[in-house]
Write a protein that holds these residues in place. Structure first.
Motif, PDB file in Angstrom:
ATOM      1  N   SER A   1       0.848  -1.191   0.000  1.00 35.55           N
ATOM      2  CA  SER A   1       0.000   0.000   0.000  1.00 35.55           C
ATOM      3  C   SER A   1       0.880   1.236   0.000  1.00 35.55           C
ATOM      4  CB  SER A   1      -0.951   0.016   1.201  1.00 35.55           C
ATOM      5  OG  SER A   1      -0.240   0.259   2.392  1.00 35.55           O
ATOM      6  N   LEU A   2       0.356   2.288  -0.617  1.00 37.76           N
ATOM      7  CA  LEU A   2       1.056   3.564  -0.723  1.00 37.76           C
ATOM      8  C   LEU A   2       0.047   4.666  -0.476  1.00 37.76           C
ATOM      9  CD1 LEU A   2       3.425   5.445  -1.680  1.00 37.76           C
ATOM     10  CD2 LEU A   2       2.570   5.094  -3.989  1.00 37.76           C
ATOM     11  N   THR A   3       0.349   5.531   0.486  1.00 37.39           N
ATOM     12  CA  THR A   3      -0.522   6.663   0.781  1.00 37.39           C
ATOM     13  C   THR A   3       0.302   7.934   0.680  1.00 37.39           C
ATOM     14  OG1 THR A   3      -1.783   5.304   2.337  1.00 37.39           O
ATOM     15  CG2 THR A   3      -2.068   7.689   2.496  1.00 37.39           C
ATOM     16  N   VAL A   4      -0.204   8.888  -0.094  1.00 40.24           N
ATOM     17  CA  VAL A   4       0.448  10.183  -0.224  1.00 40.24           C
ATOM     18  C   VAL A   4      -0.527  11.222   0.315  1.00 40.24           C
ATOM     19  CG1 VAL A   4       1.444  11.859  -1.817  1.00 40.24           C
ATOM     20  CG2 VAL A   4       1.726   9.407  -2.256  1.00 40.24           C
ATOM     21  N   THR A   5      -0.076  11.996   1.280  1.00 39.62           N
ATOM     22  CA  THR A   5      -0.917  13.007   1.914  1.00 39.62           C
ATOM     23  C   THR A   5      -0.291  14.379   1.706  1.00 39.62           C
ATOM     24  OG1 THR A   5      -1.506  11.386   3.609  1.00 39.62           O
ATOM     25  CG2 THR A   5      -2.010  13.696   4.082  1.00 39.62           C
TER      26      THR A   5
ATOM     27  N   THR B   1      -1.478  15.655  -6.834  1.00 47.87           N
ATOM     28  CA  THR B   1      -1.844  15.628  -8.252  1.00 47.87           C
ATOM     29  C   THR B   1      -1.161  14.437  -8.923  1.00 47.87           C
ATOM     30  OG1 THR B   1       0.060  16.960  -8.916  1.00 47.87           O
ATOM     31  CG2 THR B   1      -1.964  18.154  -8.288  1.00 47.87           C
ATOM     32  N   GLY B   2      -1.530  14.171 -10.147  1.00 46.24           N
ATOM     33  CA  GLY B   2      -0.881  13.104 -10.907  1.00 46.24           C
ATOM     34  C   GLY B   2       0.610  13.343 -11.056  1.00 46.24           C
ATOM     35  N   GLU B   3       0.974  14.583 -11.248  1.00 41.28           N
ATOM     36  CA  GLU B   3       2.392  14.931 -11.382  1.00 41.28           C
ATOM     37  C   GLU B   3       3.141  14.629 -10.085  1.00 41.28           C
ATOM     38  OE1 GLU B   3       5.159  18.830 -12.371  1.00 41.28           O
ATOM     39  OE2 GLU B   3       2.996  18.924 -12.728  1.00 41.28           O
ATOM     40  N   VAL B   4       2.517  14.960  -8.960  1.00 43.40           N
ATOM     41  CA  VAL B   4       3.125  14.681  -7.657  1.00 43.40           C
ATOM     42  C   VAL B   4       3.276  13.174  -7.467  1.00 43.40           C
ATOM     43  CG1 VAL B   4       2.677  14.747  -5.164  1.00 43.40           C
ATOM     44  CG2 VAL B   4       2.394  16.808  -6.544  1.00 43.40           C
ATOM     45  N   LEU B   5       2.240  12.409  -7.805  1.00 42.20           N
ATOM     46  CA  LEU B   5       2.296  10.955  -7.637  1.00 42.20           C
ATOM     47  C   LEU B   5       3.399  10.328  -8.484  1.00 42.20           C
ATOM     48  CD1 LEU B   5      -1.485  10.016  -7.512  1.00 42.20           C
ATOM     49  CD2 LEU B   5       0.152  10.043  -5.625  1.00 42.20           C
TER      50      LEU B   5
END
Length: 181
Positions: free
Chosen positions: A58-62, A70-74
């Motif tokens: 699992s991966l969580t970005v907060t 955003t998609g760019e951040v991910l």
């Protein structure tokens, strides 16, 4: 980025005996951004005995205050680096340091029993971390890659190393004609 890995204790994450290493089945990893406006990352990694390495479950970005995911951040999240550093952090606190630091004179006598034991240990650690093992052994012992490769073969021949890097073996055929997939 500051990265920290921790193995949950208790029944949720039993330890696995891999022969020369004892590792937790699961590692919880956190990546803490050091500048305002960045994101915090949480990863749950589990050891897959079939692949011989930790895999992201699992991966969580907060986003931090005022930020946005955003998609760019991910796409910019360095998942492999965070995983490697987090797993290494967890292993150091549990099992990796049990062997102590690599002796400075480990390679002076050539591929001695003691040196080959370190070759096997470094090879196994590289696999667990998802790193290519030959460069890891070469870097860990300050050897050329060709020498590291020969010493890995010797460690395997002497029975110190019983695992192999399974990456890159998809689609190859076994001796009995069956696919290795």
């Amino acid at each position: 980025m500051r990265i920290k890995g921790k193995a949950p204790m208790g029944g949720d994450s039993p330890m696995l005996d891999l022969g020369d290493l004892v590792v937790p089945r699961r590692v919880d990893i956190t990546g803490e951004a050091q500048r305002a406006g960045e994101q915090d990352i949480r990863i749950t990694a589990e050891f897959n005995e079939a692949s011989g390495r930790y895999e992201c479950r699992s991966l969580t970005v907060t986003a931090r205050e005022g930020g946005e995911v955003t998609g760019e951040v991910l796409r910019a999240v360095p998942v492999a680096t965070v995983m490697r550093d987090g797993v290494l952090s967890a292993l150091q606190s549990i099992t990796l340091l049990a062997a102590g630091p690599i002796p400075e004179d480990i390679t002076e006598g050539g591929p001695t029993t003691r040196a080959l034991e370190w070759v096997a240990r470094l090879y196994r650690m590289a696999l667990v971390l998802g790193e290519p093992p030959i460069p890891a052994v070469a870097a860990g012992l300050d050897l050329p890659k060709s020498t590291a490769s020969r010493w890995i073969t010797r460690a395997r021949d002497r029975g110190f190393l019983t695992v192999q890097d399974r990456r890159g073996q998809r689609g190859r055929q076994r001796d009995d004609g069956e696919s290795m997939d």
